[in-house]
Design an enzyme around this catalytic site. Structure first.
Site, PDB file in Angstrom:
ATOM      1  N   ALA A  15      72.166  29.090  12.014  1.00 30.62           N
ATOM      2  CA  ALA A  15      72.543  29.937  13.143  1.00 30.62           C
ATOM      3  C   ALA A  15      73.845  30.685  12.898  1.00 30.62           C
ATOM      4  O   ALA A  15      74.125  31.670  13.588  1.00 30.62           O
ATOM      5  CB  ALA A  15      72.668  29.092  14.407  1.00 30.62           C
ATOM      6  N   ARG A  19      71.750  30.760   3.317  1.00 32.80           N
ATOM      7  CA  ARG A  19      72.043  30.610   1.895  1.00 32.80           C
ATOM      8  C   ARG A  19      70.744  30.471   1.138  1.00 32.80           C
ATOM      9  O   ARG A  19      69.699  30.127   1.710  1.00 32.80           O
ATOM     10  CB  ARG A  19      72.956  29.410   1.630  1.00 32.80           C
ATOM     11  CG  ARG A  19      72.303  28.051   1.919  1.00 32.80           C
ATOM     12  CD  ARG A  19      72.694  27.515   3.266  1.00 32.80           C
ATOM     13  NE  ARG A  19      72.096  26.217   3.537  1.00 32.80           N
ATOM     14  CZ  ARG A  19      72.623  25.058   3.132  1.00 32.80           C
ATOM     15  NH1 ARG A  19      73.719  25.052   2.418  1.00 32.80           N
ATOM     16  NH2 ARG A  19      72.053  23.915   3.446  1.00 32.80           N
ATOM     17  N   HIS A 239      60.940  24.544  10.025  1.00 35.08           N
ATOM     18  CA  HIS A 239      62.027  24.214  10.939  1.00 35.08           C
ATOM     19  C   HIS A 239      63.052  23.438  10.134  1.00 35.08           C
ATOM     20  O   HIS A 239      62.725  22.412   9.534  1.00 35.08           O
ATOM     21  CB  HIS A 239      61.523  23.381  12.116  1.00 35.08           C
ATOM     22  CG  HIS A 239      62.580  23.110  13.134  1.00 35.08           C
ATOM     23  ND1 HIS A 239      62.492  22.075  14.034  1.00 35.08           N
ATOM     24  CD2 HIS A 239      63.763  23.719  13.399  1.00 35.08           C
ATOM     25  CE1 HIS A 239      63.554  22.063  14.806  1.00 35.08           C
ATOM     26  NE2 HIS A 239      64.349  23.060  14.432  1.00 35.08           N
ATOM     27  N   ASP A 240      64.304  23.894  10.123  1.00 36.36           N
ATOM     28  CA  ASP A 240      65.295  23.276   9.242  1.00 36.36           C
ATOM     29  C   ASP A 240      65.469  21.785   9.511  1.00 36.36           C
ATOM     30  O   ASP A 240      65.719  21.009   8.576  1.00 36.36           O
ATOM     31  CB  ASP A 240      66.631  24.018   9.304  1.00 36.36           C
ATOM     32  CG  ASP A 240      67.165  24.239  10.717  1.00 36.36           C
ATOM     33  OD1 ASP A 240      66.617  23.661  11.676  1.00 36.36           O
ATOM     34  OD2 ASP A 240      68.132  25.005  10.858  1.00 36.36           O
ATOM     35  N   THR A 241      65.309  21.361  10.762  1.00 35.78           N
ATOM     36  CA  THR A 241      65.420  19.928  11.040  1.00 35.78           C
ATOM     37  C   THR A 241      64.254  19.159  10.434  1.00 35.78           C
ATOM     38  O   THR A 241      64.429  18.036   9.945  1.00 35.78           O
ATOM     39  CB  THR A 241      65.500  19.668  12.553  1.00 35.78           C
ATOM     40  OG1 THR A 241      66.563  20.435  13.104  1.00 35.78           O
ATOM     41  CG2 THR A 241      65.740  18.198  12.839  1.00 35.78           C
ATOM     42  N   THR A 263      75.535  22.557  13.499  1.00 36.39           N
ATOM     43  CA  THR A 263      75.817  23.180  14.794  1.00 36.39           C
ATOM     44  C   THR A 263      75.252  22.319  15.924  1.00 36.39           C
ATOM     45  O   THR A 263      75.853  22.173  16.981  1.00 36.39           O
ATOM     46  CB  THR A 263      75.216  24.592  14.839  1.00 36.39           C
ATOM     47  OG1 THR A 263      75.804  25.368  13.791  1.00 36.39           O
ATOM     48  CG2 THR A 263      75.475  25.253  16.174  1.00 36.39           C
ATOM     49  N   ASN A 300      68.254  16.534  21.422  1.00 41.18           N
ATOM     50  CA  ASN A 300      69.197  17.573  21.003  1.00 41.18           C
ATOM     51  C   ASN A 300      70.570  17.295  21.615  1.00 41.18           C
ATOM     52  O   ASN A 300      70.694  17.111  22.830  1.00 41.18           O
ATOM     53  CB  ASN A 300      68.717  18.945  21.469  1.00 41.18           C
ATOM     54  CG  ASN A 300      67.772  19.595  20.487  1.00 41.18           C
ATOM     55  OD1 ASN A 300      67.217  18.934  19.622  1.00 41.18           O
ATOM     56  ND2 ASN A 300      67.587  20.883  20.609  1.00 41.18           N
ATOM     57  N   GLY A 406      75.456  18.897   7.418  1.00 39.64           N
ATOM     58  CA  GLY A 406      76.852  19.218   7.182  1.00 39.64           C
ATOM     59  C   GLY A 406      77.828  18.174   7.693  1.00 39.64           C
ATOM     60  O   GLY A 406      78.895  17.969   7.107  1.00 39.64           O
TER      61      GLY A 406
END
Length: 485
Positions: A15, A19, A239-241, A263, A300, A406
């Site tokens: 978001a 990369r 979906h990145d998750t 994030t 979430n 991260g």
């Protein structure tokens, strides 16, 4: 590196930045390097908050060019954030920049939907949490607008990038499961529900699953990137998750919870079947789909967004020094509910944190380091609540927490999460989404085996610090009680 190792390009869109990573996979080999990083800046237009899709695609092309400069690329996979999408006209052209999920156009839409389909029925059908930015609410909000009326196709953001790279359209399942239009029991569209709300599911192209082929880079893309074709695009858990959970380095038979940090913090369990009870709905858990028929049962949490926004408000001071000072402050001290929608919008984050403290009868932290500690204590407490609730609601006990993404680099967050949960925390990989992306590609190309084999390869090749809980949990009980007032 083994001569049998191959290189895979993982396009990972977040978001705030995107990369392109290059993963090299072979027998006993798993290496990941960054080829290119680029900003992903939303744009505030008179009509609202929008994504700059063209700049995002330019970043992807630049990244693939950088990936190719390091050698042959066996495949490309794309993952990114959920719910947002582009609309295409009958000729396949983009109808304006995609709307940002933080745009306020969905305000009041959940109540409008509930007038047709009660919240209990909606959850029993889709298993999705009540979030104002879900694609379902976005589409209901767009009804009667010119772009939706002109649209003949809807592509979620990773699918849009794949379309521009290949000329072929599809809808990847793990990301589709975040739209609130998929039935997690059938793993297909919830057609009766969509019909009742006037949502045209024919806008979505056919469903794809992780590992499916998604076409080849077009000649124009090959020329723009300098890659040597043919280069296939492989469907990953887009979906990145879902990609991050695929890269949780759990050992065989381990009873684990996961926290995907960035994030957002997504905290929960990997299950075989969804949990669609009314108690689960009331606890605001979501049932999203993962690879190999799994369900990502999670909550979430606003995540490091709170700290990112504080840093931006403060003029981006040295984070390392702030964390070092925050670690020296006794805690947990003042805490806020980091799942609260009051923290969703950008701007004034330190002030809003102070306001939330005062609302619950707590003294706001007087220093930047104190606010930083408040944010991290609050996240650790939210992680604890989510993991405890998930175990209870799914009747699925755990012995260890895997914290990936991260936030795995934030030693203080990892230790506070272990302390709050009373469970060991295994941290890493920090690049979990990219690792999951690469491993699904490698599996499709026969270089790695099943999901346990993917996780064993991660465990053998990646550094994974372990944090043991310190002290007792009584102070965390006291902190939790402050928010319950």
């Amino acid at each position: 590196m083994s001569e049998r190792a191959k290189a895979f390009a993982a396009v990972d869109l977040g978001a705030s930045s995107g990369r392109v990573m290059v993963g090299r996979v072979g027998p006993g080999t798993l290496e990941l390097t960054q080829a290119h990083r680029f900003p992903n800046r939303p744009v505030l237009l008179p009509e609202g908050l929008r994504w700059d899709a063209l700049a995002l695609y330019t970043g992807v092309l630049d990244g693939l060019r950088a990936a190719g400069a390091a050698g042959l690329v066996a495949s490309v996979g794309i993952d990114g954030w959920a719910v947002d999408h582009g609309l295409l006209d009958p000729d396949g052209n983009l109808l304006g920049n995609p709307v940002h999920y933080r745009d306020d156009r969905t305000r009041g839409i959940a109540e409008k939907v509930a007038a047709t389909i009660p919240a209990q029925e909606l959850y029993a059908t889709t298993g999705l949490q009540d979030a104002p930015f879900n694609t379902l609410y976005q589409l209901v909000a767009a009804q009667g607008t010119a772009p939706l009326a002109a649209a003949r196709r809807l592509l979620l953001i990773p699918d849009l990038m794949a379309y521009w790279l290949t000329g072929e359209q599809g809808t990847e399942l793990t990301n589709a499961s975040t739209t609130q239009l998929i039935d997690p029991r059938t793993r297909d569209w919830a057609y009766p529900l969509a019909d009742r709300l006037g949502v045209d599911l024919s806008l979505f192209p056919a469903l794809r699953r992780p590992g499916d082929p998604a076409g080849f880079l077009t000649p124009a893309v090959l020329e723009a990137t300098g890659l040597t074709g043919p280069v296939p695009v492989t469907t990953v858990a887009s979906h990145d998750t879902a990609s991050a959970v695929a890269a949780v380095p759990a050992t065989d038979g381990e009873r684990f919870a996961y926290i995907c940090t960035g994030t957002w913090s997504l905290a929960g369990l990997e299950l075989d079947t969804p949990v669609l009870t009314e108690e689960s709905r009331a606890a605001n858990f979501t049932n999203e789909l993962g690879i190999d028929g799994t369900v990502r049962y999670l909550r979430n949490i606003m995540g490091l967004w709170l700290l990112q926004e504080c840093l931006r408000d403060w003029g981006d001071p040295d984070l390392t020094a702030l964390l070092r000072e925050a670690a020296s402050i006794p805690g947990p001290g003042a805490v806020v509910d980091s799942t609260h929608p009051a923290f969703l919008a950008p701007g004034r984050m330190p002030e809003r944190i102070a306001e939330a403290c005062r609302t619950t009868g707590q003294r706001p932290p007087p220093t930047r380091a104190g606010v930083t500690r408040c944010v991290l204590d609050s996240l650790a407490l939210a992680h604890r609540r989510a993991i405890e609730d998930a175990q209870r609601l799914a009747d699925h006990p755990v012995d260890v927490v895997h914290l990936v993404g991260g936030g795995a680099r934030n030693e203080l967050l990892c230790q506070l999460t272990a302390d709050a949960c009373g469970l060991p925390v295994v941290a890493g990989p920090a690049e979990a989404s990219a690792f999951g992306n690469v491993l699904v590609q490698a599996r499709a190309h026969g270089l790695v085996g099943d999901r346990p084999a993917m996780r064993r390869l991660l465990s053998r090749t990646q550094p994974l610090p372990r944090y043991e809980p310190r002290g007792d949990r009584a102070p965390w009980d006291v902190a939790a009680a402050r928010l319950a007032v």
